[in-house]
Structure formats: C-alpha cells, structure tokens
Design a protein around this motif. Structure first.
Motif, PDB file in Angstrom:
ATOM      1  N   UNK A  77      53.828  63.934  55.076  1.00  0.00           N
ATOM      2  CA  UNK A  77      54.372  63.970  53.719  1.00  0.00           C
ATOM      3  C   UNK A  77      54.095  62.657  52.988  1.00  0.00           C
ATOM      4  N   UNK A  78      54.258  61.545  53.705  1.00  0.00           N
ATOM      5  CA  UNK A  78      53.974  60.245  53.084  1.00  0.00           C
ATOM      6  C   UNK A  78      52.528  60.196  52.589  1.00  0.00           C
ATOM      7  N   UNK A  79      51.617  60.712  53.416  1.00  0.00           N
ATOM      8  CA  UNK A  79      50.189  60.679  53.036  1.00  0.00           C
ATOM      9  C   UNK A  79      49.872  61.632  51.891  1.00  0.00           C
ATOM     10  N   UNK A  80      50.732  62.630  51.670  1.00  0.00           N
ATOM     11  CA  UNK A  80      50.537  63.499  50.493  1.00  0.00           C
ATOM     12  C   UNK A  80      50.726  62.705  49.209  1.00  0.00           C
ATOM     13  N   UNK A  81      51.571  61.674  49.273  1.00  0.00           N
ATOM     14  CA  UNK A  81      51.939  60.967  48.048  1.00  0.00           C
ATOM     15  C   UNK A  81      50.791  60.093  47.538  1.00  0.00           C
ATOM     16  N   UNK A  82      49.959  59.570  48.431  1.00  0.00           N
ATOM     17  CA  UNK A  82      48.803  58.792  47.936  1.00  0.00           C
ATOM     18  C   UNK A  82      47.471  59.483  48.247  1.00  0.00           C
ATOM     19  N   UNK A  83      47.544  60.746  48.561  1.00  0.00           N
ATOM     20  CA  UNK A  83      46.362  61.559  48.840  1.00  0.00           C
ATOM     21  C   UNK A  83      45.549  61.018  50.012  1.00  0.00           C
ATOM     22  N   UNK A  84      46.206  60.376  50.936  1.00  0.00           N
ATOM     23  CA  UNK A  84      45.458  59.929  52.105  1.00  0.00           C
ATOM     24  C   UNK A  84      45.065  61.085  53.005  1.00  0.00           C
ATOM     25  N   UNK A 102      52.362  62.399  35.944  1.00  0.00           N
ATOM     26  CA  UNK A 102      50.986  62.619  36.384  1.00  0.00           C
ATOM     27  C   UNK A 102      50.918  63.415  37.679  1.00  0.00           C
ATOM     28  N   UNK A 103      50.234  64.534  37.610  1.00  0.00           N
ATOM     29  CA  UNK A 103      50.037  65.380  38.782  1.00  0.00           C
ATOM     30  C   UNK A 103      48.937  64.752  39.633  1.00  0.00           C
ATOM     31  N   UNK A 104      49.305  64.289  40.823  1.00  0.00           N
ATOM     32  CA  UNK A 104      48.321  63.521  41.575  1.00  0.00           C
ATOM     33  C   UNK A 104      47.241  64.400  42.214  1.00  0.00           C
ATOM     34  N   UNK A 105      47.467  65.710  42.258  1.00  0.00           N
ATOM     35  CA  UNK A 105      46.420  66.601  42.782  1.00  0.00           C
ATOM     36  C   UNK A 105      45.618  67.273  41.669  1.00  0.00           C
ATOM     37  N   UNK A 106      45.859  66.841  40.433  1.00  0.00           N
ATOM     38  CA  UNK A 106      45.019  67.299  39.332  1.00  0.00           C
ATOM     39  C   UNK A 106      43.573  66.903  39.647  1.00  0.00           C
ATOM     40  N   UNK A 107      42.645  67.881  39.609  1.00  0.00           N
ATOM     41  CA  UNK A 107      41.259  67.556  39.956  1.00  0.00           C
ATOM     42  C   UNK A 107      40.685  66.431  39.084  1.00  0.00           C
ATOM     43  N   UNK A 108      41.259  66.242  37.906  1.00  0.00           N
ATOM     44  CA  UNK A 108      40.731  65.205  37.006  1.00  0.00           C
ATOM     45  C   UNK A 108      41.255  63.811  37.355  1.00  0.00           C
ATOM     46  N   UNK A 109      42.206  63.745  38.297  1.00  0.00           N
ATOM     47  CA  UNK A 109      42.832  62.456  38.558  1.00  0.00           C
ATOM     48  C   UNK A 109      41.846  61.516  39.265  1.00  0.00           C
ATOM     49  N   UNK A 114      44.857  56.107  41.361  1.00  0.00           N
ATOM     50  CA  UNK A 114      46.121  56.597  41.902  1.00  0.00           C
ATOM     51  C   UNK A 114      46.572  55.730  43.076  1.00  0.00           C
ATOM     52  N   UNK A 115      45.638  55.441  43.966  1.00  0.00           N
ATOM     53  CA  UNK A 115      46.021  54.664  45.153  1.00  0.00           C
ATOM     54  C   UNK A 115      46.428  53.243  44.779  1.00  0.00           C
ATOM     55  N   UNK A 116      45.932  52.766  43.624  1.00  0.00           N
ATOM     56  CA  UNK A 116      46.376  51.457  43.142  1.00  0.00           C
ATOM     57  C   UNK A 116      47.861  51.470  42.819  1.00  0.00           C
ATOM     58  N   UNK A 117      48.333  52.642  42.406  1.00  0.00           N
ATOM     59  CA  UNK A 117      49.753  52.727  42.039  1.00  0.00           C
ATOM     60  C   UNK A 117      50.650  52.855  43.261  1.00  0.00           C
ATOM     61  N   UNK A 118      50.017  53.063  44.429  1.00  0.00           N
ATOM     62  CA  UNK A 118      50.768  53.296  45.667  1.00  0.00           C
ATOM     63  C   UNK A 118      50.351  52.297  46.722  1.00  0.00           C
ATOM     64  N   UNK A 119      51.186  51.321  47.003  1.00  0.00           N
ATOM     65  CA  UNK A 119      50.888  50.421  48.113  1.00  0.00           C
ATOM     66  C   UNK A 119      51.255  51.101  49.415  1.00  0.00           C
ATOM     67  N   UNK A 120      50.452  50.842  50.454  1.00  0.00           N
ATOM     68  CA  UNK A 120      50.761  51.504  51.740  1.00  0.00           C
ATOM     69  C   UNK A 120      50.845  50.454  52.831  1.00  0.00           C
TER      70      UNK A 120
END
Ligand code: ADP
Ligand code: MG
Length: 282
Positions: A77-84, A102-109, A114-120
């Motif tokens: 689930x955590x990896x769903x949040x940054x599309x890892x 912002x829909x992170x699974x939008x094909x246009x994203x 996106x990953x810049x907005x999510x530190x891991x």
C-alpha cells in the motif's frame, strides 16, 4: 467524549511525545484536511491479489501508521502512494490514489514529479557511497541545481531537520557510509527532505536500529509532522502508539480498522484488531 480526548486528560499534547503508552492526539490533526485519498484500491501481483478494496485518507501534517502481521500488504500500500509498484512486473492496480486533487494514476501524470512530492525512507538505510554532503544534495543535483549557496542551504536545512547537523557539520566531506546505523537512517531522512516533499513514506524505518537510535527517529517523526504528512509502516505496535495520530490495521490485504491511534489501541471496534494489538496473533 470527543474524538481526541482521553478518559482523564483533554489537554492538547505539547512538545515531545510523552512516554505514556498511547500519547494523546494532537488536537490540530483533528481539524486538518485530508491530503492523501486512497479509494477502493485493489492490487494484484500477477494472479495474486495483495490488496482488497482499500479506502483510507491521510490528513495533512499527521502521522498515519500502517500495522498488521507480515505479508498483510503494508509495504504494498505504501508503494501505491508513490507508484513504486510500477517498477514491479505484472502489477495491476484498481481504484484511485490522490494527493490533494491530483490523481496519481492519471496516465498524464509525470511520475518523476510525483515522486518528488513523496520522500521515501526504507527499512535498511541506504546511503550512497558518497560524502555526507553529496548524499543530502543528491536529489537537487539530479534536478540540475548547481548553485553552491542553494545546495549548502538545502544540506544544512535538511541535516538540521533530521537532527544530524551537530553530529556531522564538521565532517560533511566524509563518507555517509562511515556513520552509525541510526545516523545513516537520519541521513536518508535528510536526503528525502532536501527536495522538500509534501509526504514522507517510511517503511519500517527503525527495524534495523537499536532502541536509542529508534527513539531518536521517533522523536524526529514527531517534529517532522509540522512540515510533512507522514505514513509509516511498522510492525512495532508500541511505536505506532507512540508516533502516530492515526493507525490503520491490515490483515491479509484488507483494511480491518482505522481511526485515531489512541482509540484504536484503547478501544478498538473490531475483535480482530483487539486480538492483534493484545498480541493474540501476528
Ligand atoms: N514483488 C512482489 N511480487 C509478488 N508478490 C509480492 C511482491 N511483493 C509482495 N508480495 C506479496 O504481497 C503480499 C503483501 O506483501 P507486503 O506488502 O510486502 O506485506 P507487508 O509489508 O505487510 O509485510 C504478500 O503476500 C507478499 O508475498
Ligand atoms: Mg513490508
């Protein structure tokens, strides 16, 4: 009783978390607006379903812990949040994950953006074989930042925020690999923060650390939520109780119960949650 009160004490929590088993919820998080919206998310690794119809919201400037037995889907689930999970072959995801609007699974994203907005931050600290300075500056260098003053400022700011500055300020040119385990993990947190993400995702960040290093990271998490929204996976229930405002309990890919941490730990609604937090399984 209001959400956020306890039986005996309605004072908002100030400063560092108290060393009680379940700290009081910071009242500010109760009025914070949701930042992450996970809606009806199911995930499949090939034919195997690992997440089932997960609905979860994470409020701004709060800490959400994901708990549950090994294999229940916390890291997934955590990896769903940054599309890892995108990096894993044959993964299929249904449902929607949004950060703000912002829909992170939008094909246009733009996944990089996106990953810049999510530190891991991962379980095992993973500094690069570079100097302490370059470890922290890494994300900015990748973005093409060359201005020395900008880099210096980001390195100092991030190391102060991760509580490492005083320990390393005189040896920024030394290798990050020469630091202790706990320091390395704080270096990785500084590296994640240098690019000013909105969200920090942490997957069992203390599981390789000794108790002292663990408590430093826990204190740090408490500090960091002023600036970040934090989702932390932990299999340590005491840790979840100490650091998080909200907790979500998972079992075999399903979200069994979520709510205020103090409520979930003192007064769970679901029998299975109670059995898990009281150590009857897991
Ligand atoms: N890359 C992968 N490929 C196939 N199955 C996986 C993969 N990663 C995790 N799984 C499976 O998905 C389920 C959830 O795993 P995970 O999210 O790692 O759980 P947790 O973090 O709660 O221990 C487990 O059954 C695990 O075996
Ligand atoms: Mg995991």
């Amino acid at each position: 009783m209001q959400a956020g009160d306890t039986m005996t004490d309605v004072e908002p929590r100030q400063g560092a978390p108290r060393k009680t088993e379940v700290p009081l919820t910071d009242t500010a998080v109760l009025s914070a607006k949701p930042l992450l919206h996970i809606e009806d998310v199911s995930l499949f690794y090939g034919p195997k379903q690992a997440l089932f119809n997960i609905d979860l919201e994470v409020r701004e400037h709060s800490v959400m812990s994901l708990i549950g037995p090994s294999g229940c889907g916390k890291s997934t689930l955590l990896r769903c949040i940054n599309r890892m999970n995108d990096l894993i072959p044959n993964v299929r995801i249904q449902g929607s994950v949004k950060v703000g609007d912002d829909d992170i699974y939008d094909p246009a994203v733009d996944v990089i953006n996106l990953r810049k907005r999510m530190g891991m931050v991962f379980q095992k600290s993973n500094p690069f074989p570079k100097s302490i300075y370059e470890n922290v500056a890494y994300g900015l260098r990748i973005q093409g930042v060359k201005d020395r003053a900008v880099l210096d400022e980001a390195v100092e700011r991030s190391l102060i925020a991760s509580g490492l500055w005083d320990e390393v300020k005189d040896r920024l040119k030394e290798s990050g690999l020469g630091l202790s385990g706990g320091q390395q993990q704080r270096l990785c947190i500084a590296r994640a923060m240098a690019v000013r993400p909105e969200v920090l995702l942490m997957d069992e960040p203390c599981s390789a650390l000794d108790p002292l290093a663990t408590s430093r990271i826990e204190e740090l998490i408490f500090e960091l939520k002023r600036d970040y929204t934090i989702v932390i996976v932990t299999h340590n229930m005491q840790q979840a109780a100490r650091v998080s405002d909200f907790t979500a309990f998972f079992w075999m890919g399903k979200l069994i119960e979520t709510g205020l941490t103090e409520m979930l730990f003192t007064n769970p609604r679901v029998r299975m949650t109670e059995d898990y937090i009281s150590g009857r399984f897991g």
